[in-house]
Write a protein that holds these residues in place. Structure first.
Motif, PDB file in Angstrom:
ATOM      1  N   GLY A 435      -5.517  10.126   8.381  1.00  0.00           N
ATOM      2  CA  GLY A 435      -4.498  11.164   8.366  1.00  0.00           C
ATOM      3  C   GLY A 435      -3.070  10.683   8.240  1.00  0.00           C
ATOM      4  N   LEU A 436      -2.844   9.358   8.102  1.00  0.00           N
ATOM      5  CA  LEU A 436      -1.479   8.833   8.050  1.00  0.00           C
ATOM      6  C   LEU A 436      -1.276   7.978   6.809  1.00  0.00           C
ATOM      7  N   TYR A 437      -0.194   8.272   6.094  1.00  0.00           N
ATOM      8  CA  TYR A 437       0.161   7.566   4.872  1.00  0.00           C
ATOM      9  C   TYR A 437       1.641   7.186   4.933  1.00  0.00           C
ATOM     10  N   ALA A 438       2.015   6.220   4.106  1.00  0.00           N
ATOM     11  CA  ALA A 438       3.424   5.826   4.039  1.00  0.00           C
ATOM     12  C   ALA A 438       3.743   5.345   2.638  1.00  0.00           C
ATOM     13  N   ALA A 439       4.981   5.564   2.201  1.00  0.00           N
ATOM     14  CA  ALA A 439       5.416   5.158   0.872  1.00  0.00           C
ATOM     15  C   ALA A 439       6.920   4.972   0.870  1.00  0.00           C
ATOM     16  N   GLY A 440       7.420   4.347  -0.195  1.00  0.00           N
ATOM     17  CA  GLY A 440       8.848   4.129  -0.303  1.00  0.00           C
ATOM     18  C   GLY A 440       9.314   2.991   0.581  1.00  0.00           C
ATOM     19  N   ALA A 441      10.563   3.075   1.033  1.00  0.00           N
ATOM     20  CA  ALA A 441      11.173   1.964   1.755  1.00  0.00           C
ATOM     21  C   ALA A 441      10.610   1.767   3.155  1.00  0.00           C
ATOM     22  N   CYS A 442       9.825   2.697   3.671  1.00  0.00           N
ATOM     23  CA  CYS A 442       9.215   2.473   4.986  1.00  0.00           C
ATOM     24  C   CYS A 442       7.806   1.898   4.862  1.00  0.00           C
ATOM     25  N   ALA A 443       7.399   1.522   3.655  1.00  0.00           N
ATOM     26  CA  ALA A 443       6.094   0.900   3.425  1.00  0.00           C
ATOM     27  C   ALA A 443       6.288  -0.393   2.656  1.00  0.00           C
ATOM     28  N   SER A 444       5.388  -1.329   2.831  1.00  0.00           N
ATOM     29  CA  SER A 444       5.406  -2.567   2.056  1.00  0.00           C
ATOM     30  C   SER A 444       4.436  -2.414   0.894  1.00  0.00           C
ATOM     31  N   THR A 445       4.971  -2.481  -0.336  1.00  0.00           N
ATOM     32  CA  THR A 445       4.086  -2.324  -1.492  1.00  0.00           C
ATOM     33  C   THR A 445       4.167  -3.532  -2.416  1.00  0.00           C
TER      34      THR A 445
END
Length: 504
Positions: A435-445
């Motif tokens: 149920g939890l996702y992250a993207a952009g500058a708060c995630a390391s990609t």
């Protein structure tokens, strides 16, 4: 670093104020694309923004997207590229490449470009060939990384991949966000401003089932897209202590690490939190690239034709982070960006050595060796591209101080929550937080440090992985979550906890 609070349980407050399939936290580029992607996948989306308008740090950018593999702009302007070459380059410049993410990003790059245009972004089919931080006009493509820098140019066939929207650099980011905000409105996505999420909500199994903010709560899968942490002095000092001493923060006040801290509160791990981008570019004009950069010992340490972020990272790594750009009178011009300081001019190299405090003979030897090789358009020491190799023999000589403090460096953070290629947040043991996702500058990609960063990486990876997270959240948690909530009926009411529900 900000108080890390555990997620609430659904029983910690009276009832859900509302429900959605996907709740997106943050209305920068990653949040906008997550919301659009989820809505296009058929989800009911709630988009929460803590400020009073969309944009975030994305609106401050020049509007570059790092894309390749044969985009329409590349093809029309005569630049051959491939998925394999793009992936090989990104893997080569990244210290610890996440191969799965890089290859997905590259494989989908052309389709993602077309998707961006379908959202209303416009890219001019034109190319700017010069060496600059950003195109001077509305040109749609330029070199924005180290593709032509040794050793990468010998490892992978170079191709320009810096796609900029059809707007002057000063308005590029705001034009990107204007177009995406318009698309959010067309899709009928529910947007709430001045809604700063203070808690995630998780059930007894640890599954994230919603969010809480002052004045509201909502049930649904959650995509965190709340920006980086460059404005949080405590986090910067804790995670990036060395770079932090050398740059002024480039961001907006809401880049305080909230998204990362929310993810950590639910058990999310982080990755590459010591990574930061910084720059004090001395070009344009490109003429200055003919000079040589030396440290306080008078030794060269980085190819001068490197992308400005790579040069900045190399400078900071030198003893006392001290470095100078040396030019002769034939190449003496003034930087267009007021970021580096002119020190002085000298009639002889020996006098310049003394004036800069460089050991006697060291700079003279460096220039003599460089000039001997440059006569053959060759740089055996650092592989500088022949386009920028010219003997520096015409006095007087001048120096620009690249040392942080004398030069003005700006930067932002690159690390964030550890995620899968679909944006699902991972725990330290690699398991997924449902149920939890992250993207952009708060995630390391993709981007991890100055060496691996190219202009356009933030908007490119933020838009692509944000969209991907939104789609995955919608497909994995959309109709199933709604059915579960409908079947469960009204939640058991209890006396609200005023510490958690102030303002409701």
């Amino acid at each position: 670093m900000g108080v890390e609070v555990p997620p609430l349980l659904p029983a910690d407050f009276e009832w859900w104020r509302e429900t959605a399939d996907v709740i997106v936290v943050g209305f920068g580029i990653a949040g906008a694309c997550a919301a659009i992607g989820a809505a296009e996948a058929g989800a009911k989306v709630l988009l929460l923004e803590r400020t009073s308008a969309p944009g975030g740090a994305s609106a401050l950018s020049a509007g570059h997207f790092y894309l390749g593999g044969g985009t329409p702009v590349q093809r029309v302007t005569g630049h051959d590229d491939s998925i394999e070459a793009m992936a090989a380059y990104l893997e080569a410049v990244t210290p610890a490449p996440d191969v799965t993410k890089i290859r997905a990003y590259c494989a989908d790059s052309v389709a993602h470009f077309e998707w961006l245009e379908a959202q209303g972004l416009v890219f001019e089919r034109s190319f700017y060939p010069g060496k600059a931080v950003v195109q001077p006009g509305t040109e749609g493509l330029m070199w924005t990384g180290n593709e032509k820098v040794w050793p990468y140019r010998e490892q992978v066939r170079p191709a320009p991949r810096g796609h900029k929207v059809n707007a002057p650099a000063g308005r590029g980011g705001s034009e990107v966000m204007r177009a995406l905000a318009a698309r959010v409105a067309v899709l009928g996505i529910d947007v709430r401003y001045e809604a700063m999420v203070d808690h995630l909500v998780a059930d007894e199994t640890g599954r994230v089932v919603g969010v809480h903010w002052a004045g509201g709560s909502a049930a649904g899968a959650v995509v965190l897209a709340a920006g980086g942490y460059v404005m949080n002095k405590e986090m910067v000092a804790a995670y990036t202590p060395k770079p932090a001493r050398h740059f002024l923060p480039l961001g907006v006040p809401s880049d305080d690490g909230l998204g990362i801290r929310l993810g950590q509160s639910a058990g999310g791990a982080t990755a590459h939190m010591d990574g930061a981008f910084l720059t004090a570019s001395f070009y344009p004009p490109a003429e200055l690239l003919h000079g040589v950069i030396v440290n306080k010992a008078g030794q060269r340490f980085v190819a001068e034709d490197s992308y400005h972020g790579r040069t900045a990272g190399a400078v900071v790594a030198q003893p006392d982070s001290t470095a100078y750009l040396i030019v002769d009178s034939a190449h003496m011009v003034w930087p267009e960006l007021p970021m580096v300081k002119f020190v002085d001019g000298w009639e002889t190299v020996a006098a310049m050595e003394s004036g800069l405090g460089i050991p006697v003979g060291a700079l003279q030897e460096t220039l003599a060796n460089y000039n001997a090789a440059a006569a053959d358009e060759h740089d055996p020491e650092l592989g500088k591209h022949p386009d920028w190799i010219t003997p520096l023999t015409e006095g007087p000589w001048g120096a620009f101080d690249l040392t942080p403090g004398a030069a003005t460096y700006v930067g932002f953070t690159l690390g964030g929550l550890a995620t899968t290629e679909d944006g699902a947040v991972r725990r330290a043991d690699g398991t997924i937080i449902a149920g939890l996702y992250a993207a952009g500058a708060c995630a390391s990609t993709i981007a991890q440090d100055c060496d691996g960063y190219s202009s356009g990486t933030c908007l490119g990876e933020g838009s692509y992985f944000g969209r991907r997270a939104g789609i995955h959240a919608a497909r994995a948690h959309g109709t199933e979550a709604v059915a579960q909530r409908d079947h469960a009926g009204p939640m058991q009411r209890r006396q609200p906890d005023t510490a958690h529900t102030k303002g409701e």
